[in-house]
Design a protein around this motif. Structure first.
Motif, PDB file in Angstrom:
ATOM      1  N   SER A 141      55.183  14.063  63.626  1.00 51.18           N
ATOM      2  CA  SER A 141      53.761  14.432  63.593  1.00 51.18           C
ATOM      3  C   SER A 141      52.961  13.354  62.867  1.00 51.18           C
ATOM      4  O   SER A 141      53.528  12.507  62.176  1.00 51.18           O
ATOM      5  N   TYR A 142      51.634  13.392  63.038  1.00 53.64           N
ATOM      6  CA  TYR A 142      50.733  12.496  62.330  1.00 53.64           C
ATOM      7  C   TYR A 142      49.855  13.348  61.413  1.00 53.64           C
ATOM      8  O   TYR A 142      49.265  14.345  61.852  1.00 53.64           O
ATOM      9  N   ILE A 143      49.743  12.937  60.151  1.00 52.37           N
ATOM     10  CA  ILE A 143      48.927  13.682  59.189  1.00 52.37           C
ATOM     11  C   ILE A 143      48.206  12.697  58.276  1.00 52.37           C
ATOM     12  O   ILE A 143      48.785  11.689  57.869  1.00 52.37           O
ATOM     13  N   ASN A 144      46.945  13.001  57.962  1.00 52.41           N
ATOM     14  CA  ASN A 144      46.244  12.202  56.971  1.00 52.41           C
ATOM     15  C   ASN A 144      45.134  13.020  56.323  1.00 52.41           C
ATOM     16  O   ASN A 144      44.684  14.029  56.877  1.00 52.41           O
ATOM     17  N   PHE A 145      44.703  12.562  55.169  1.00 53.64           N
ATOM     18  CA  PHE A 145      43.599  13.168  54.428  1.00 53.64           C
ATOM     19  C   PHE A 145      42.445  12.173  54.370  1.00 53.64           C
ATOM     20  O   PHE A 145      42.666  10.962  54.337  1.00 53.64           O
ATOM     21  N   SER A 146      41.240  12.677  54.343  1.00 56.97           N
ATOM     22  CA  SER A 146      40.072  11.805  54.225  1.00 56.97           C
ATOM     23  C   SER A 146      38.994  12.509  53.416  1.00 56.97           C
ATOM     24  O   SER A 146      38.561  13.614  53.771  1.00 56.97           O
ATOM     25  N   ILE A 147      38.593  11.874  52.337  1.00 55.43           N
ATOM     26  CA  ILE A 147      37.534  12.429  51.493  1.00 55.43           C
ATOM     27  C   ILE A 147      36.234  11.772  51.915  1.00 55.43           C
ATOM     28  O   ILE A 147      35.981  10.584  51.634  1.00 55.43           O
ATOM     29  N   ILE A 148      35.435  12.526  52.620  1.00 54.29           N
ATOM     30  CA  ILE A 148      34.196  12.010  53.193  1.00 54.29           C
ATOM     31  C   ILE A 148      33.290  13.196  53.529  1.00 54.29           C
ATOM     32  O   ILE A 148      33.759  14.333  53.643  1.00 54.29           O
ATOM     33  N   GLU A 149      32.002  12.950  53.654  1.00 52.57           N
ATOM     34  CA  GLU A 149      31.031  14.005  53.981  1.00 52.57           C
ATOM     35  C   GLU A 149      31.105  15.153  52.971  1.00 52.57           C
ATOM     36  O   GLU A 149      30.919  16.322  53.315  1.00 52.57           O
ATOM     37  N   LEU A 150      31.437  14.819  51.714  1.00 56.08           N
ATOM     38  CA  LEU A 150      31.520  15.790  50.615  1.00 56.08           C
ATOM     39  C   LEU A 150      32.603  16.840  50.841  1.00 56.08           C
ATOM     40  O   LEU A 150      32.519  17.952  50.324  1.00 56.08           O
ATOM     41  N   VAL A 154      41.454  17.123  56.633  1.00 57.27           N
ATOM     42  CA  VAL A 154      42.870  16.947  56.954  1.00 57.27           C
ATOM     43  C   VAL A 154      43.000  16.801  58.463  1.00 57.27           C
ATOM     44  O   VAL A 154      42.602  17.695  59.215  1.00 57.27           O
ATOM     45  N   GLY A 155      43.519  15.668  58.917  1.00 58.26           N
ATOM     46  CA  GLY A 155      43.753  15.455  60.337  1.00 58.26           C
ATOM     47  C   GLY A 155      45.216  15.661  60.658  1.00 58.26           C
ATOM     48  O   GLY A 155      46.088  15.150  59.952  1.00 58.26           O
ATOM     49  N   ILE A 156      45.500  16.436  61.705  1.00 57.99           N
ATOM     50  CA  ILE A 156      46.881  16.716  62.099  1.00 57.99           C
ATOM     51  C   ILE A 156      47.046  16.494  63.597  1.00 57.99           C
ATOM     52  O   ILE A 156      46.292  17.044  64.398  1.00 57.99           O
ATOM     53  N   ASP A 157      48.002  15.673  63.964  1.00 57.86           N
ATOM     54  CA  ASP A 157      48.466  15.589  65.349  1.00 57.86           C
ATOM     55  C   ASP A 157      49.883  16.143  65.318  1.00 57.86           C
ATOM     56  O   ASP A 157      50.800  15.497  64.815  1.00 57.86           O
ATOM     57  N   THR A 158      50.065  17.324  65.841  1.00 53.85           N
ATOM     58  CA  THR A 158      51.308  18.063  65.628  1.00 53.85           C
ATOM     59  C   THR A 158      52.528  17.413  66.253  1.00 53.85           C
ATOM     60  O   THR A 158      53.653  17.687  65.842  1.00 53.85           O
ATOM     61  N   ASN A 159      52.325  16.553  67.253  1.00 57.29           N
ATOM     62  CA  ASN A 159      53.471  15.887  67.883  1.00 57.29           C
ATOM     63  C   ASN A 159      53.287  14.374  67.987  1.00 57.29           C
ATOM     64  O   ASN A 159      53.917  13.718  68.810  1.00 57.29           O
ATOM     65  N   GLY A 160      52.408  13.821  67.173  1.00 58.86           N
ATOM     66  CA  GLY A 160      52.241  12.382  67.104  1.00 58.86           C
ATOM     67  C   GLY A 160      51.729  11.765  68.398  1.00 58.86           C
ATOM     68  O   GLY A 160      50.767  12.248  68.993  1.00 58.86           O
ATOM     69  N   SER A 161      52.394  10.715  68.837  1.00 61.26           N
ATOM     70  CA  SER A 161      51.927   9.975  70.009  1.00 61.26           C
ATOM     71  C   SER A 161      52.210  10.684  71.325  1.00 61.26           C
ATOM     72  O   SER A 161      51.725  10.267  72.372  1.00 61.26           O
ATOM     73  N   LYS A 162      52.984  11.752  71.287  1.00 63.48           N
ATOM     74  CA  LYS A 162      53.305  12.474  72.519  1.00 63.48           C
ATOM     75  C   LYS A 162      52.068  13.172  73.073  1.00 63.48           C
ATOM     76  O   LYS A 162      51.163  13.548  72.337  1.00 63.48           O
ATOM     77  N   ASN A 165      47.757  14.884  73.491  1.00 55.58           N
ATOM     78  CA  ASN A 165      46.780  14.103  72.723  1.00 55.58           C
ATOM     79  C   ASN A 165      45.350  14.543  73.027  1.00 55.58           C
ATOM     80  O   ASN A 165      44.490  13.738  73.401  1.00 55.58           O
ATOM     81  N   LYS A 166      45.109  15.833  72.842  1.00 55.69           N
ATOM     82  CA  LYS A 166      43.784  16.401  73.064  1.00 55.69           C
ATOM     83  C   LYS A 166      43.342  17.174  71.826  1.00 55.69           C
ATOM     84  O   LYS A 166      44.157  17.856  71.188  1.00 55.69           O
ATOM     85  N   LEU A 167      42.062  17.083  71.528  1.00 53.55           N
ATOM     86  CA  LEU A 167      41.505  17.882  70.444  1.00 53.55           C
ATOM     87  C   LEU A 167      41.703  19.361  70.752  1.00 53.55           C
ATOM     88  O   LEU A 167      41.433  19.810  71.865  1.00 53.55           O
ATOM     89  N   GLY A 168      42.178  20.089  69.772  1.00 57.82           N
ATOM     90  CA  GLY A 168      42.356  21.520  69.961  1.00 57.82           C
ATOM     91  C   GLY A 168      43.640  21.905  70.656  1.00 57.82           C
ATOM     92  O   GLY A 168      43.927  23.092  70.814  1.00 57.82           O
ATOM     93  N   HIS A 169      44.420  20.938  71.100  1.00 52.80           N
ATOM     94  CA  HIS A 169      45.727  21.194  71.714  1.00 52.80           C
ATOM     95  C   HIS A 169      46.829  20.801  70.740  1.00 52.80           C
ATOM     96  O   HIS A 169      47.544  21.668  70.230  1.00 52.80           O
ATOM     97  N   ASP A 170      46.952  19.526  70.491  1.00 53.83           N
ATOM     98  CA  ASP A 170      47.904  19.038  69.488  1.00 53.83           C
ATOM     99  C   ASP A 170      47.216  18.280  68.364  1.00 53.83           C
ATOM    100  O   ASP A 170      47.864  17.882  67.403  1.00 53.83           O
ATOM    101  N   ILE A 171      45.906  18.083  68.480  1.00 53.62           N
ATOM    102  CA  ILE A 171      45.146  17.369  67.451  1.00 53.62           C
ATOM    103  C   ILE A 171      44.080  18.295  66.873  1.00 53.62           C
ATOM    104  O   ILE A 171      43.261  18.852  67.610  1.00 53.62           O
ATOM    105  N   PHE A 172      44.108  18.436  65.546  1.00 59.11           N
ATOM    106  CA  PHE A 172      43.182  19.343  64.859  1.00 59.11           C
ATOM    107  C   PHE A 172      42.623  18.678  63.604  1.00 59.11           C
ATOM    108  O   PHE A 172      43.261  17.813  63.010  1.00 59.11           O
ATOM    109  N   VAL A 173      41.410  19.111  63.230  1.00 60.00           N
ATOM    110  CA  VAL A 173      40.820  18.688  61.965  1.00 60.00           C
ATOM    111  C   VAL A 173      40.551  19.930  61.125  1.00 60.00           C
ATOM    112  O   VAL A 173      39.913  20.880  61.600  1.00 60.00           O
ATOM    113  N   PHE A 174      41.053  19.893  59.892  1.00 59.93           N
ATOM    114  CA  PHE A 174      40.833  20.985  58.946  1.00 59.93           C
ATOM    115  C   PHE A 174      40.142  20.423  57.709  1.00 59.93           C
ATOM    116  O   PHE A 174      39.831  19.235  57.643  1.00 59.93           O
TER     117      PHE A 174
END
Length: 253
Positions: A141-150, A154-162, A165-174
């Motif tokens: 999986s791909y995961i990262n944190f970003s402190i921005i916009e106050l 948290v960005g998550i791609d649950t299966n990485g490059s596989k 690769n669509k928002l709301g399918h395997d890619i989410f922002v929390f």
């Protein structure tokens, strides 16, 4: 017998795409739940290790005028704590290149929730940073944190490059909730805006993402290039955005 085999073949041809779609969606759901668990545990550990009661508020503390270009006072400290909790590694800055850093995902195509548009980091602005600049986890999986916009996104791609690769399918922002430090939807409840409403939105040059992100879209019809950023709202609730009789992953388009 030939007629019977023919009927079986026709039925199979009609049902197989649906079965494959259900299987793929179930696999995405399983991967999603695993990633949510990993990130939630990392946040809890980061909060405990830091000893800070309001961890998200502390990390997103910004005493300057918005747009001043000043760095967040506690950002580097929080990145270290979060990444230490997530992958047992200290990272001194959010985009520091390491062995598992994925730079901009230039070789991959990310698409919207309904597959109508290709998404770029500029279409999402700050909320897209933890998606397009990310780290590969041991499970793929791909995961990262970003402190921005106050906020702490948290960005998550649950299966990485596989794929898909669509928002709301395997890619989410929390985001990390500023009230209780729990994992939360990155946006408020999504809205469906008409073309007229979108056309009436005013934005400064270079701020096209204001229109693309308007209403935090997560629906079947939107042509906005950020369609899908609001899907974490429904995914966390396990609710279908457009069919109350189905769960979130049962109704993926």
């Amino acid at each position: 017998m030939l007629i019977t085999l023919g009927i079986i073949g026709v039925v199979a041809a009609m049902t197989m795409p649906s079965l494959i779609h259900k299987f793929q969606n179930k696999a995405l759901e399983t991967q999603y739940k695993k990633s949510i668990s990993v990130v939630s545990q990392a946040i809890l550990k980061a909060k405990a290790d830091s000893g800070i009661d309001n961890f998200a508020q502390y990390c997103a503390y910004y005493p300057y005028d918005v747009g001043s270009g000043m760095p967040y006072d506690h950002a580097d400290e929080c990145y270290e704590i979060l990444f230490k909790s997530l992958i047992n590694k200290r990272i001194n800055a959010p985009w520091k290149v390491t062995d598992n850093f994925i730079d901009r995902r230039n070789n991959e195509t990310i698409r919207t929730y309904n597959n109508k548009q290709v998404v770029t980091v500029n279409d999402l602005a700050g909320i897209g940073d933890p998606i397009f600049n990310t780290y590969a986890m041991p499970d793929g999986s791909y995961i990262n944190f970003s402190i921005i916009e106050l906020k702490v996104y948290v960005g998550i791609d649950t299966n990485g490059s596989k794929k898909p690769n669509k928002l709301g399918h395997d890619i989410f922002v929390f985001k990390i909730n500023s009230k209780n430090d729990a994992l939360a939807a990155a946006t408020n409840k999504p809205e469906i805006l008409s073309d007229e409403e979108l056309d009436n939105i005013e934005y400064d040059e270079g701020k096209e993402h204001v229109k693309e992100r308007a209403g935090n879209p997560c629906n079947l019809t939107s042509s906005q290039k950020a369609n899908g950023i609001g899907c974490s709202y429904y995914a966390l609730k396990n609710e279908c955005p457009y069919d109350s009789t189905k769960t979130y992953f049962e109704c993926l388009p």
